[in-house]
Design a protein around this motif. Structure first.
Motif, PDB file in Angstrom:
ATOM      1  N   PRO A  58    -106.001  33.941  27.556  1.00  0.00           N
ATOM      2  CA  PRO A  58    -104.571  33.999  27.224  1.00  0.00           C
ATOM      3  C   PRO A  58    -104.236  33.389  25.862  1.00  0.00           C
ATOM      4  CG  PRO A  58    -104.863  33.338  29.502  1.00  0.00           C
ATOM      5  CD  PRO A  58    -106.232  33.376  28.895  1.00  0.00           C
ATOM      6  N   GLU A  59    -104.878  32.278  25.514  1.00  0.00           N
ATOM      7  CA  GLU A  59    -104.553  31.633  24.246  1.00  0.00           C
ATOM      8  C   GLU A  59    -105.001  32.480  23.051  1.00  0.00           C
ATOM      9  OE1 GLU A  59    -108.482  29.960  25.762  1.00  0.00           O
ATOM     10  OE2 GLU A  59    -106.480  30.438  26.577  1.00  0.00           O
ATOM     11  N   LEU A  60    -106.104  33.196  23.201  1.00  0.00           N
ATOM     12  CA  LEU A  60    -106.562  34.073  22.124  1.00  0.00           C
ATOM     13  C   LEU A  60    -105.650  35.288  22.004  1.00  0.00           C
ATOM     14  CD1 LEU A  60    -108.537  34.847  19.915  1.00  0.00           C
ATOM     15  CD2 LEU A  60    -110.055  35.809  21.688  1.00  0.00           C
ATOM     16  N   TYR A  61    -105.238  35.834  23.142  1.00  0.00           N
ATOM     17  CA  TYR A  61    -104.324  36.982  23.083  1.00  0.00           C
ATOM     18  C   TYR A  61    -102.985  36.576  22.471  1.00  0.00           C
ATOM     19  CZ  TYR A  61    -101.718  41.147  24.235  1.00  0.00           C
ATOM     20  OH  TYR A  61    -100.961  42.275  24.132  1.00  0.00           O
ATOM     21  N   ASP A  62    -102.516  35.388  22.774  1.00  0.00           N
ATOM     22  CA  ASP A  62    -101.271  34.895  22.181  1.00  0.00           C
ATOM     23  C   ASP A  62    -101.406  34.787  20.666  1.00  0.00           C
ATOM     24  OD1 ASP A  62     -98.560  33.760  22.529  1.00  0.00           O
ATOM     25  OD2 ASP A  62     -99.489  31.938  21.740  1.00  0.00           O
ATOM     26  N   GLU A  63    -102.543  34.320  20.211  1.00  0.00           N
ATOM     27  CA  GLU A  63    -102.799  34.237  18.769  1.00  0.00           C
ATOM     28  C   GLU A  63    -102.815  35.630  18.154  1.00  0.00           C
ATOM     29  OE1 GLU A  63    -106.155  32.227  15.769  1.00  0.00           O
ATOM     30  OE2 GLU A  63    -106.373  32.057  17.962  1.00  0.00           O
ATOM     31  N   LEU A  64    -103.384  36.568  18.877  1.00  0.00           N
ATOM     32  CA  LEU A  64    -103.442  37.968  18.419  1.00  0.00           C
ATOM     33  C   LEU A  64    -102.039  38.534  18.278  1.00  0.00           C
ATOM     34  CD1 LEU A  64    -105.662  40.162  17.846  1.00  0.00           C
ATOM     35  CD2 LEU A  64    -105.258  40.935  20.203  1.00  0.00           C
ATOM     36  N   VAL A  65    -101.198  38.297  19.277  1.00  0.00           N
ATOM     37  CA  VAL A  65     -99.839  38.825  19.250  1.00  0.00           C
ATOM     38  C   VAL A  65     -99.060  38.324  18.037  1.00  0.00           C
ATOM     39  CG1 VAL A  65     -97.590  38.735  20.423  1.00  0.00           C
ATOM     40  CG2 VAL A  65     -99.674  39.174  21.751  1.00  0.00           C
ATOM     41  N   LYS A  66     -99.227  37.070  17.702  1.00  0.00           N
ATOM     42  CA  LYS A  66     -98.414  36.450  16.663  1.00  0.00           C
ATOM     43  C   LYS A  66     -98.917  36.677  15.236  1.00  0.00           C
ATOM     44  CE  LYS A  66     -96.928  32.677  19.731  1.00  0.00           C
ATOM     45  NZ  LYS A  66     -97.075  31.231  20.025  1.00  0.00           N
ATOM     46  N   HIS A  67    -100.166  37.085  15.091  1.00  0.00           N
ATOM     47  CA  HIS A  67    -100.763  37.030  13.760  1.00  0.00           C
ATOM     48  C   HIS A  67    -100.112  37.926  12.700  1.00  0.00           C
ATOM     49  CE1 HIS A  67    -103.048  40.818  14.464  1.00  0.00           C
ATOM     50  NE2 HIS A  67    -103.201  40.824  13.169  1.00  0.00           N
ATOM     51  N   PRO A  68     -99.458  39.068  13.065  1.00  0.00           N
ATOM     52  CA  PRO A  68     -98.874  39.880  11.985  1.00  0.00           C
ATOM     53  C   PRO A  68     -97.558  39.342  11.423  1.00  0.00           C
ATOM     54  CG  PRO A  68     -99.334  41.200  13.961  1.00  0.00           C
ATOM     55  CD  PRO A  68     -99.366  39.763  14.360  1.00  0.00           C
ATOM     56  N   HIS A 120    -106.012  38.931   6.762  1.00  0.00           N
ATOM     57  CA  HIS A 120    -107.173  38.038   6.880  1.00  0.00           C
ATOM     58  C   HIS A 120    -107.219  37.373   8.257  1.00  0.00           C
ATOM     59  CE1 HIS A 120    -108.477  38.659   2.819  1.00  0.00           C
ATOM     60  NE2 HIS A 120    -107.274  38.363   2.348  1.00  0.00           N
ATOM     61  N   ARG A 121    -106.060  37.046   8.802  1.00  0.00           N
ATOM     62  CA  ARG A 121    -106.031  36.499  10.157  1.00  0.00           C
ATOM     63  C   ARG A 121    -106.498  37.547  11.161  1.00  0.00           C
ATOM     64  NH1 ARG A 121    -100.163  33.794  10.668  1.00  0.00           N
ATOM     65  NH2 ARG A 121    -100.879  33.403  12.801  1.00  0.00           N
ATOM     66  N   GLY A 122    -106.081  38.787  10.960  1.00  0.00           N
ATOM     67  CA  GLY A 122    -106.521  39.861  11.854  1.00  0.00           C
ATOM     68  C   GLY A 122    -108.019  40.055  11.834  1.00  0.00           C
ATOM     69  N   LEU A 123    -108.620  39.930  10.646  1.00  0.00           N
ATOM     70  CA  LEU A 123    -110.069  40.076  10.533  1.00  0.00           C
ATOM     71  C   LEU A 123    -110.802  38.954  11.257  1.00  0.00           C
ATOM     72  CD1 LEU A 123    -110.073  41.180   6.810  1.00  0.00           C
ATOM     73  CD2 LEU A 123    -110.881  42.581   8.721  1.00  0.00           C
ATOM     74  N   LYS A 124    -110.298  37.735  11.116  1.00  0.00           N
ATOM     75  CA  LYS A 124    -110.921  36.612  11.832  1.00  0.00           C
ATOM     76  C   LYS A 124    -110.777  36.779  13.339  1.00  0.00           C
ATOM     77  CE  LYS A 124    -110.220  33.334   8.048  1.00  0.00           C
ATOM     78  NZ  LYS A 124    -109.452  32.173   7.564  1.00  0.00           N
ATOM     79  N   LEU A 125    -109.627  37.285  13.760  1.00  0.00           N
ATOM     80  CA  LEU A 125    -109.412  37.513  15.188  1.00  0.00           C
ATOM     81  C   LEU A 125    -110.306  38.632  15.719  1.00  0.00           C
ATOM     82  CD1 LEU A 125    -105.544  37.080  15.276  1.00  0.00           C
ATOM     83  CD2 LEU A 125    -107.182  35.746  16.617  1.00  0.00           C
ATOM     84  N   LEU A 126    -110.582  39.616  14.873  1.00  0.00           N
ATOM     85  CA  LEU A 126    -111.483  40.687  15.298  1.00  0.00           C
ATOM     86  C   LEU A 126    -112.850  40.109  15.641  1.00  0.00           C
ATOM     87  CD1 LEU A 126    -111.795  44.171  13.590  1.00  0.00           C
ATOM     88  CD2 LEU A 126    -113.742  43.045  14.657  1.00  0.00           C
ATOM     89  N   ASP A 127    -113.362  39.222  14.780  1.00  0.00           N
ATOM     90  CA  ASP A 127    -114.649  38.591  15.078  1.00  0.00           C
ATOM     91  C   ASP A 127    -114.594  37.785  16.375  1.00  0.00           C
ATOM     92  OD1 ASP A 127    -116.301  39.490  12.998  1.00  0.00           O
ATOM     93  OD2 ASP A 127    -115.525  37.999  11.604  1.00  0.00           O
TER      94      ASP A 127
END
Length: 286
Positions: A273-283, A160-167
Motif C-alpha cells: 500500500p505505501e508503494l502504491y500511494d507513492e505511485l499515485v502521488k508522483h505525477p 524521474h520519480r516515475g522511473l525510480k518507481l518503475l524499478d
C-alpha cells in the motif's frame, strides 16, 4: 445494448460527470474500451468529462492566439508529425488551423510548467482527438496542470520519480526480470525514459495509444508506470533469454492497449500500500 449506446446514455444525462456516472464510464473503459469506430464523438466527450473540462472560454483562448506563435512552435509541430506519421494528414490540418499556436504560447508564458522534452508527444493525442481548437486547448491545459504537472517542470521531477518507481515496482512484481536487467546494468532511467516521459505515447500505433490514454485518464496517470512494466512482461521471454536486452528495449514492440491494461490492473494488487500511494502521488505531489 451496444457499448456505444450504453455510453451515449450515460453522456446524455444532465449530470454525466457525477460520481455514479464516472464510475460507470470507468468500468466500461476497463472492460470494453471506448467504441470510437462506432461513434467518433464518444472519445472527445468522455475525455472532457474525465478531465472535468466544462469552461471553454473563447476569450481566454483568443488571448493566447493573439500573442502569436512562440519560438518552440515549429519544434512541437515537426516532432508531432514525426511521432505520428501514419496520421500526418489529420495532424497537418489541425496545426494549419492554428492548434499549435495557443498551445505553445500558453506553454511559453505559463509558470511553473514550461515547454519540456516530450510535451510535443503529450499534445498529439489531444490534437488528434478533439474536434475543435477550443476543446483541444483546454483539455490539454487541464491535463498538464492537474494530472501530471511534475512531468513538465524544468527538472522533469515527476518523470524521474516515475522511473525510480518503475524499478521499485518491477523488483517486487518480477524480481527475476529485475535482476536480469540490472545484471546488464539496465535501470529504468536507461530503457524506459521515453515511455515514462510521454505516457507511452512514444510507442505506436496511435489508435492503441488513445485506447491506453482512455484508461489513464479514467484511473490516473500514475498507472502508466505499471503499463510500462506490463510491456516488459509481454516481452519477458525474449528479455530473459537475451544476452543484450537493451537491443530489444531500444524500440518497444507495437503497443497493444488491452493486454497492457489487463496486466497493469493485476499488478496493482501485488504492490504494498505505501508503494502504491507513492505511485499515485508522483505525477503531481512533491
Amino acid at each position: 445494448m451496444s457499448a456505444a449506446h450504453s455510453l451515449n446514455r450515460i453522456l446524455s444525462k444532465p449530470k454525466a460527470d457525477d460520481g455514479a456516472n464516472i464510475r460507470k464510464l470507468r468500468r466500461m473503459i476497463l472492460v470494453e474500451g471506448i467504441p470510437s469506430n462506432e461513434d467518433p464523438t464518444l472519445r472527445p466527450r468522455i475525455w472532457k468529462i474525465l478531465l472535468r473540462v466544462a469552461d471553454l472560454s473563447a476569450d481566454s483562448y483568443l488571448h493566447y492566439v493573439s500573442k502569436g506563435p512562440c519560438e518552440v512552435r515549429e519544434k512541437i509541430r515537426n516532432d508531432t508529425f514525426r511521432q505520428n506519421s501514419g496520421n500526418r494528414p489529420r495532424l497537418q490540418r489541425a496545426c494549419s488551423r492554428g492548434y499549435a499556436d495557443p498551445f505553445t504560447r500558453r506553454l511559453c508564458l505559463a509558470k511553473p510548467w514550461q515547454v519540456t522534452p516530450g510535451m510535443n508527444v503529450l499534445a498529439a493525442p489531444f490534437l488528434y482527438t478533439m474536434p475543435s481548437e477550443l476543446e483541444a486547448f483546454f483539455c490539454f491545459s487541464k491535463f498538464i496542470e492537474e494530472s501530471c504537472p511534475l512531468y513538465v517542470v524544468p527538472t522533469l521531477e515527476g518523470v524521474h520519480r516515475g522511473l525510480k518507481l518503475l524499478d521499485k515496482c518491477l523488483k517486487i512484481v518480477d524480481p527475476e526480470l529485475f535482476s536480469h536487467l540490472r545484471s546488464k546494468n539496465l535501470s529504468a532511467e536507461i530503457y524506459a525514459f521515453p515511455s515514462i516521459l510521454t505516457l507511452c505515447a512514444c510507442t505506436p500505433p496511435l489508435d492503441q495509444v488513445l485506447q491506453l490514454w482512455d484508461f489513464l485518464l479514467a484511473f490516473g496517470v500514475h498507472l502508466n508506470v505499471l503499463c510500462v512494466i506490463a510491456q516488459l512482461l509481454l516481452m519477458r521471454d525474449e528479455l530473459m533469454s537475451s544476452l543484450s536486452p537493451m537491443r530489444l528495449l531500444r524500440t518497444f514492440p507495437p503497443l497493444e492497449a488491452m493486454p497492457v491494461i489487463g496486466i497493469a490492473v493485476t499488478l496493482v494488487r501485488d504492490l504494498p500500500p505505501e508503494l502504491y500511494d507513492e505511485l499515485v502521488k508522483h505525477p503531481f505531489l512533491l
